[in-house]
Write an enzyme that holds these catalytic residues in place. Structure first.
Site, short mmCIF file in Angstrom:
data_model
loop_
_atom_site.label_atom_id
_atom_site.label_comp_id
_atom_site.label_asym_id
_atom_site.label_seq_id
_atom_site.Cartn_x
_atom_site.Cartn_y
_atom_site.Cartn_z
N LYS A 272 0.84 -1.20 0.00
CA LYS A 272 0.00 0.00 0.00
C LYS A 272 0.88 1.24 0.00
O LYS A 272 2.01 1.20 0.47
CB LYS A 272 -0.86 0.01 1.27
CG LYS A 272 -2.03 -0.95 1.26
CD LYS A 272 -2.87 -0.79 2.52
CE LYS A 272 -4.03 -1.77 2.53
NZ LYS A 272 -5.03 -1.55 1.48
N ARG A 346 -10.29 -11.55 1.98
CA ARG A 346 -11.11 -12.65 1.44
C ARG A 346 -10.35 -13.98 1.53
O ARG A 346 -10.96 -15.04 1.62
CB ARG A 346 -11.53 -12.33 0.00
CG ARG A 346 -10.40 -12.11 -0.96
CD ARG A 346 -10.81 -11.35 -2.22
NE ARG A 346 -10.88 -9.90 -1.99
CZ ARG A 346 -11.23 -9.02 -2.91
NH1 ARG A 346 -11.57 -9.41 -4.13
NH2 ARG A 346 -11.25 -7.73 -2.64
N1 BES Z 1 -8.29 -3.66 4.31
C1 BES Z 1 -8.41 -3.29 2.95
C2 BES Z 1 -9.72 -2.57 2.66
C3 BES Z 1 -9.84 -1.17 3.15
C4 BES Z 1 -9.28 -0.11 2.48
C5 BES Z 1 -10.58 -0.91 4.28
C6 BES Z 1 -9.43 1.18 2.93
C7 BES Z 1 -10.74 0.36 4.73
C8 BES Z 1 -10.19 1.42 4.08
C9 BES Z 1 -8.37 -4.52 2.07
O1 BES Z 1 -7.58 -5.56 2.50
C10 BES Z 1 -7.82 -4.08 0.75
O2 BES Z 1 -6.69 -3.71 0.72
N2 BES Z 1 -8.64 -4.14 -0.27
C11 BES Z 1 -8.25 -3.73 -1.57
C12 BES Z 1 -8.78 -4.74 -2.53
C13 BES Z 1 -8.25 -4.61 -3.91
C14 BES Z 1 -6.77 -4.98 -3.95
C15 BES Z 1 -9.03 -5.50 -4.83
C16 BES Z 1 -8.84 -2.36 -1.84
O3 BES Z 1 -9.95 -2.08 -1.41
O4 BES Z 1 -8.15 -1.55 -2.46
MN MN Z 2 -5.57 -5.35 1.88
#
Ligand code: BES
Ligand code: MN
Ligand code: ZN
Length: 488
Positions: A272, A346
């Site tokens: 990230k 997931r």
């Molecule tokens: N924990 C995150 C989701 C999230 C992001 C929650 C911002 C709260 C605020 C999750 O694990 C994630 O990183 N999801 C990705 C999925 C994507 C790679 C398909 C996302 O939402 O960008």
């Molecule tokens: Mn994530």
């Protein structure tokens, strides 16, 4: 803070501060009448010179000779007061009280006299808003400077007919506060091991509770490949925490709860960006939700059996970390092509959902801060529900309205499924840009065949901002759902 209900006449209430509700345009106020001429005269003067009109959110302090503060809280016009306004007004006034010198506060709002909010709902709103407003995070502060002004006791004035609702709200508040602690606690301390020990303490407090914690070696033997793939880049080894509450006959099928417990989500190799990455300490708020709901259900002694599953895992980049392109065999046997290691929630949930089915639950609910797309779709107002089970969304929606912790449905139509098909495995772990929240739900749906199941994405509701931290949502909604189920 201790929360209790009070029914005693207001004029004998000893609290440092007594909060009284007042509608705009109301000529008299029966609470004020009871308090005697000393207070009444001050009040009438304030109304006369229009210092106080009863406008929503307005607060007017009156002072009794013995030092007690009477705060009159404006609630606007009686026929205009919404649940949201009642919640927000209460929150604001208790937050102010918590910052004042008052150590004991009593709140008298005539909860059975609102036009559009039923007395039980009003009782819950006021109790939950008060508890929420009083909360202050101090778990990792060495110098707790605010401590001396902290509220010690809150009394909520209720009628006999509202005492059940008050008890429920009080239990919800316990669950919310546990969830907020877990959410806010930093990721160097709130590790999978910490979550396991926290849950163990909960289980040890009550004879009807049991706990089982699986370590990574046991999960490896079982074949929980997807969950373990996420954890393999971290020095903090994964745990599977299973909390059990036996509140009903043994042969009654349990309600299963599953909560995403990523104690920190760096994204892994699909790292990230740096800005606000600290907020990914909240990525275990699904776990916090189900633990909070468990705490509340146990406190209420609900006549149900509950099984709470928390996969607690840290998602880190490392020489051993899983990578994009990897094909992983999940516990179900289905294979997953990893296209993004940041779609890790997931991965841990699918194995947990498969595992939960071995316990033959009547229904499975999972809670997860699963997708950023959910924040885009619904903001911080509503948690997203996805389900194919008839009636389940309606039940969750109703519970959300009753507890002012609302949800909204997104479709799990089969048309979305093709977005996670791939050449190299049974499915891939991301579905591309369109409908990111739904394709995450589609992924999970492939592990819940034949189950009564709903997925709740709480990415937008579990926390608001860095300043306010974890909200404890949707513990109240979950608890209300469990209460409603126990009464079916
Ligand atoms: N924990 C995150 C989701 C999230 C992001 C929650 C911002 C709260 C605020 C999750 O694990 C994630 O990183 N999801 C990705 C999925 C994507 C790679 C398909 C996302 O939402 O960008
Ligand atoms: Mn994530
Ligand atoms: Zn995550």
């Amino acid at each position: 803070m201790k929360i209790k209900s009070t029914q005693q006449a207001i004029n004998t209430n000893q609290a440092d501060q007594v909060i009284i509700g007042h509608f705009k345009g109301q000529k008299t106020n029966s609470w004020i009448e009871e308090l005697g001429s000393e207070i009444k005269d001050q009040f009438i003067a304030r109304i006369k010179n229009k210092d106080f009109t009863g406008q929503t959110g307005q607060a007017q302090n009156l002072y009794a000779a013995k030092g007690q503060v009477i705060t009159v809280l404006g609630l606007g016009k009686a026929d205009k007061l919404s649940a949201t306004a009642l919640y927000e007004n209460t929150h604001k006034i208790i937050q102010a009280a918590a910052k004042s010198r008052s150590q004991t506060v009593a709140i008298y709002l005539a909860l059975n006299e609102f036009d559009d909010i039923d007395p039980e709902q009003a009782t819950k709103l006021v109790t939950l808003a008060s508890a929420h407003a009083e909360y202050r995070y101090e778990d990792t502060k060495a110098y707790k400077k605010d401590n001396k002004h902290k509220l010690k006791e809150l009394e909520v004035a209720v009628n006999d007919s509202q005492t059940a609702a008050f008890k429920q709200a009080k239990a919800m508040a316990s669950g919310v506060s546990a969830a907020r602690h877990l959410g806010n606690y930093p990721p160097n301390v709130c590790t999978p091991k910490y979550i396991a020990s926290y849950a163990t303490k909960i289980a040890e407090k009550n004879k009807k509770c049991e706990i089982n914690v699986l370590n990574h070696k046991q999960m490896k033997k079982m074949g929980m490949g997807a969950l373990l793939a996420v954890g393999q880049g971290s020095a903090n080894k994964p745990k599977m925490v299973v909390l059990k509450y036996n509140g009903a006959a043994q042969d009654q099928a349990p309600i299963a709860l599953v909560g995403k417990g990523i104690t920190f989500d760096t994204g892994g190799i699909s790292l990230k960006p740096g800005a606000n990455m600290d907020e990914m300490k909240y990525d275990m708020c699904g776990a916090a939700t189900v633990i909070g709901g468990f705490v509340a259900a146990v406190e209420l002694g609900l006549p149900i059996n509950l099984l709470t599953f928390v996969p607690a895992v840290e998602n880190m980049p490392d020489g051993k970390a899983y990578r994009p392109g990897d094909v992983i065999t999940s516990y179900s046997g289905k294979t997953i092509e990893v296209l993004n290691t940041d779609a890790e929630g997931r991965m841990i949930l699918c194995d947990t959902l498969t595992y939960s089915q071995e316990f033959k639950p009547s229904v499975v609910l999972d809670f997860a801060t699963l997708t950023g797309a959910c924040v885009v779709a619904l903001g911080h107002q509503a948690s997203a529900v996805m389900t194919k089970t008839d009636g389940l969304y309606d039940d969750l929606k109703a519970a959300g309205l009753q507890s002012h912790d609302r949800v909204w449905e997104l479709p799990l139509w089969d048309e979305y499924q093709k977005q996670i098909d791939t050449t190299f495995a049974d499915m891939q772990n991301i579905g591309g840009f369109p409908a990111g929240t739904i394709t995450a739900g589609c992924f999970l749906s492939r592990f819940t065949d034949g189950q009564k199941w709903a997925h709740v994405d709480i990415a937008g509701t579990a926390w608001n901002s860095k300043k306010d931290g974890a909200t404890g949502r949707p513990v109240a909604m979950l608890t209300q759902y469990l209460i409603n189920e126990s009464q079916k």
